[in-house]
Design a protein around this motif. Structure first.
Motif, PDB file in Angstrom:
ATOM      1  N   MET A 277      11.048   6.684  12.018  1.00 21.56           N
ATOM      2  CA  MET A 277      10.869   8.093  11.692  1.00 21.56           C
ATOM      3  C   MET A 277      10.240   8.309  10.324  1.00 21.56           C
ATOM      4  N   ASN A 278      10.396   7.324   9.413  1.00 26.06           N
ATOM      5  CA  ASN A 278       9.836   7.529   8.079  1.00 26.06           C
ATOM      6  C   ASN A 278       8.312   7.635   8.109  1.00 26.06           C
ATOM      7  N   LYS A 279       7.666   7.111   9.164  1.00 26.96           N
ATOM      8  CA  LYS A 279       6.211   7.210   9.264  1.00 26.96           C
ATOM      9  C   LYS A 279       5.763   8.631   9.593  1.00 26.96           C
ATOM     10  N   SER A 280       6.692   9.456  10.100  1.00 25.06           N
ATOM     11  CA  SER A 280       6.352  10.841  10.434  1.00 25.06           C
ATOM     12  C   SER A 280       6.538  11.785   9.256  1.00 25.06           C
TER      13      SER A 280
ATOM     14  N   PRO B  74      -9.232   7.151  -0.256  1.00 20.32           N
ATOM     15  CA  PRO B  74      -8.265   8.148  -0.758  1.00 20.32           C
ATOM     16  C   PRO B  74      -7.926   9.239   0.247  1.00 20.32           C
ATOM     17  N   LEU B  75      -8.903   9.645   1.064  1.00 22.89           N
ATOM     18  CA  LEU B  75      -8.637  10.708   2.032  1.00 22.89           C
ATOM     19  C   LEU B  75      -7.822  10.212   3.229  1.00 22.89           C
ATOM     20  N   GLU B  76      -7.743   8.897   3.420  1.00 19.48           N
ATOM     21  CA  GLU B  76      -6.993   8.343   4.546  1.00 19.48           C
ATOM     22  C   GLU B  76      -5.548   8.027   4.188  1.00 19.48           C
ATOM     23  N   GLN B  77      -5.216   8.128   2.914  1.00 13.10           N
ATOM     24  CA  GLN B  77      -3.855   7.808   2.501  1.00 13.10           C
ATOM     25  C   GLN B  77      -2.893   8.934   2.867  1.00 13.10           C
ATOM     26  N   ARG B  78      -1.642   8.567   3.003  1.00 11.83           N
ATOM     27  CA  ARG B  78      -0.600   9.537   3.314  1.00 11.83           C
ATOM     28  C   ARG B  78       0.504   9.445   2.266  1.00 11.83           C
ATOM     29  N   ILE B  79       1.076  10.592   1.958  1.00 10.53           N
ATOM     30  CA  ILE B  79       2.174  10.668   1.002  1.00 10.53           C
ATOM     31  C   ILE B  79       3.466  10.808   1.800  1.00 10.53           C
ATOM     32  N   TYR B  80       4.418   9.906   1.567  1.00 13.54           N
ATOM     33  CA  TYR B  80       5.631   9.871   2.383  1.00 13.54           C
ATOM     34  C   TYR B  80       6.826  10.470   1.644  1.00 13.54           C
TER      35      TYR B  80
ATOM     36  N   PRO C 265       0.802  -1.225   0.000  1.00 10.89           N
ATOM     37  CA  PRO C 265       0.000   0.000   0.000  1.00 10.89           C
ATOM     38  C   PRO C 265       0.834   1.274   0.000  1.00 10.89           C
ATOM     39  N   ASP C 266       2.016   1.245   0.597  1.00 12.53           N
ATOM     40  CA  ASP C 266       2.854   2.442   0.709  1.00 12.53           C
ATOM     41  C   ASP C 266       4.292   2.072   0.385  1.00 12.53           C
ATOM     42  N   LEU C 267       4.958   2.961  -0.372  1.00 11.13           N
ATOM     43  CA  LEU C 267       6.335   2.671  -0.761  1.00 11.13           C
ATOM     44  C   LEU C 267       7.030   3.969  -1.149  1.00 11.13           C
ATOM     45  N   SER C 268       8.137   4.281  -0.455  1.00 12.40           N
ATOM     46  CA  SER C 268       8.925   5.454  -0.819  1.00 12.40           C
ATOM     47  C   SER C 268       9.932   5.070  -1.898  1.00 12.40           C
ATOM     48  N   ALA C 269      10.632   6.068  -2.423  1.00 12.81           N
ATOM     49  CA  ALA C 269      11.604   5.804  -3.483  1.00 12.81           C
ATOM     50  C   ALA C 269      12.740   4.909  -2.985  1.00 12.81           C
ATOM     51  N   THR C 270      13.232   5.191  -1.784  1.00 15.24           N
ATOM     52  CA  THR C 270      14.310   4.365  -1.229  1.00 15.24           C
ATOM     53  C   THR C 270      13.830   2.952  -0.956  1.00 15.24           C
ATOM     54  N   GLN C 271      12.635   2.826  -0.411  1.00 12.71           N
ATOM     55  CA  GLN C 271      12.083   1.500  -0.151  1.00 12.71           C
ATOM     56  C   GLN C 271      11.867   0.728  -1.444  1.00 12.71           C
ATOM     57  N   LEU C 272      11.420   1.428  -2.482  1.00 12.27           N
ATOM     58  CA  LEU C 272      11.236   0.786  -3.781  1.00 12.27           C
ATOM     59  C   LEU C 272      12.553   0.209  -4.291  1.00 12.27           C
ATOM     60  N   GLN C 273      13.626   0.958  -4.131  1.00 23.42           N
ATOM     61  CA  GLN C 273      14.938   0.491  -4.577  1.00 23.42           C
ATOM     62  C   GLN C 273      15.382  -0.736  -3.786  1.00 23.42           C
ATOM     63  N   GLN C 274      15.153  -0.726  -2.474  1.00 24.70           N
ATOM     64  CA  GLN C 274      15.567  -1.852  -1.641  1.00 24.70           C
ATOM     65  C   GLN C 274      14.749  -3.104  -1.944  1.00 24.70           C
ATOM     66  N   VAL C 275      13.445  -2.934  -2.104  1.00 24.27           N
ATOM     67  CA  VAL C 275      12.589  -4.082  -2.419  1.00 24.27           C
ATOM     68  C   VAL C 275      12.975  -4.664  -3.776  1.00 24.27           C
ATOM     69  N   THR C 276      13.207  -3.799  -4.742  1.00 23.19           N
ATOM     70  CA  THR C 276      13.597  -4.263  -6.076  1.00 23.19           C
ATOM     71  C   THR C 276      14.910  -5.030  -6.031  1.00 23.19           C
ATOM     72  N   GLN C 277      15.877  -4.511  -5.298  1.00 16.02           N
ATOM     73  CA  GLN C 277      17.187  -5.154  -5.213  1.00 16.02           C
ATOM     74  C   GLN C 277      17.081  -6.554  -4.633  1.00 16.02           C
TER      75      GLN C 277
END
Length: 300
Positions: free
Chosen positions: A285-288, A189-195, A156-168
């Motif tokens: 901290m990434n959740k903040s 949609p209103l409950e989602q957060r952008i990280y 459901p949620d994935l940052s750019a750095t996390q995307l790179q790590q998961v892909t690797q």
């Protein structure tokens, strides 16, 4: 008093062993105790080193999915197991050398040439997903298509750095020829957060095409909704800096939504240096580091 011939009355009993022999025997027992005790100590120490190295492998996302077996014996560390690529083999060897620099490394790690059965590939993918979910604080689910040799990862949620790590990690799994990562939230949609990454105001392309696009479509379908766009930061910076960064993040999201056709007067920006709702002080901290949304006015 009658005495028996050949016996002296009240004579002390003769020792079972001569004093010299007894001293030698006690000395031999002491040496034997030291040898056995020392051997037991070194055995425990070797087992502790093996467990420490094994925990290091398990804490490394790219290696945690593979069964690596370290054996420490008298100044040598022997690695055995199977990994899918020379780069992972080299990584495991480097970790062992760094963890035990005084030990001589004997690497017996194998690189298979034949892909494992589909059920093994699926198990490896699930184990990798579980490890990544724990280390990166994600929710990952995997599905393996054996006909196409394709692995699909959903989150459901994935940052750019996390995307790179998961892909690797996922691309290294033996038998996976293609990898598809789907970011699809089940939240409203209103409950989602952008990280965001640390000190960053730009978002990942996956968020542009995922959560933000869903929000824009929802706002277009509900033109009477007005939102507070609230930016947050982690607690690592100063109060003034965090306030500015939080507001900048909210501004970026507002501009992206405006670019997708949402009127700016429906989006009120605000920076907040407090923790977002449902985020605790001890959470990663990434959740903040996020932007969230609140409904200001909803007319039926």
């Amino acid at each position: 008093m009658v005495q028996t011939p050949g016996l002296t009355p009240n004579a002390p009993p003769s020792p079972l062993l001569p004093p010299g022999v007894l001293r030698k025997l006690l000395g031999l027992l002491a040496v034997l105790g030291l040898v056995l005790g020392g051997g037991f100590y070194w055995q425990l120490r070797q087992q502790a080193l093996e467990q420490r190295l094994l925990r290091t492998f398990q804490a490394t996302p790219t290696l945690a999915v593979y069964r690596l077996n370290p054996q420490v014996r008298w100044g040598r560390v022997r690695l055995s197991g199977t990994v899918p690529s020379p780069s992972l083999k080299a990584q495991a060897e480097q970790i062992a050398q760094q963890a035990l620099p005084r030990h001589r490394l004997e690497s017996k790690i194998e690189i298979p040439t034949v892909p494992p059965p589909p059920e093994v590939i699926q198990d490896n993918a699930q184990q990798a997903a579980a490890t990544l979910s724990q280390t990166l604080n994600l929710e990952l689910a995997t599905t393996y298509n054996s006909a196409q040799q394709q692995l699909v990862v959903q989150t459901p949620d994935l940052s750019a750095t996390q995307l790179q790590q998961v892909t690797q990690v996922m691309e290294q799994i033996t038998g996976v020829r293609s990898l598809v990562i789907k970011v699809a939230s089940n939240r409203h949609p209103l409950e989602q957060r952008i990280y965001f990454e640390t000190n960053e105001t730009q978002i990942a392309s996956s968020d542009r095409q995922g959560a933000l696009l869903q929000l824009a479509q929802y706002l277009k379908a509900n033109p009477n909704i007005t939102l507070n766009v609230i930016g947050h930061t982690d607690q690592s910076g100063g109060e003034r800096y965090n306030q500015q960064l939080a507001r900048q993040r909210a501004t970026v999201i507002q501009q992206l939504l405006v670019a997708q056709g949402i009127a700016a007067n429906r989006l009120f920006i605000r920076g907040d240096t407090n923790l977002p709702p449902n985020v605790l002080v001890n959470d990663p901290m990434n959740k903040s580091r996020c932007v969230r949304f609140e409904v200001v006015n909803l007319e039926e």
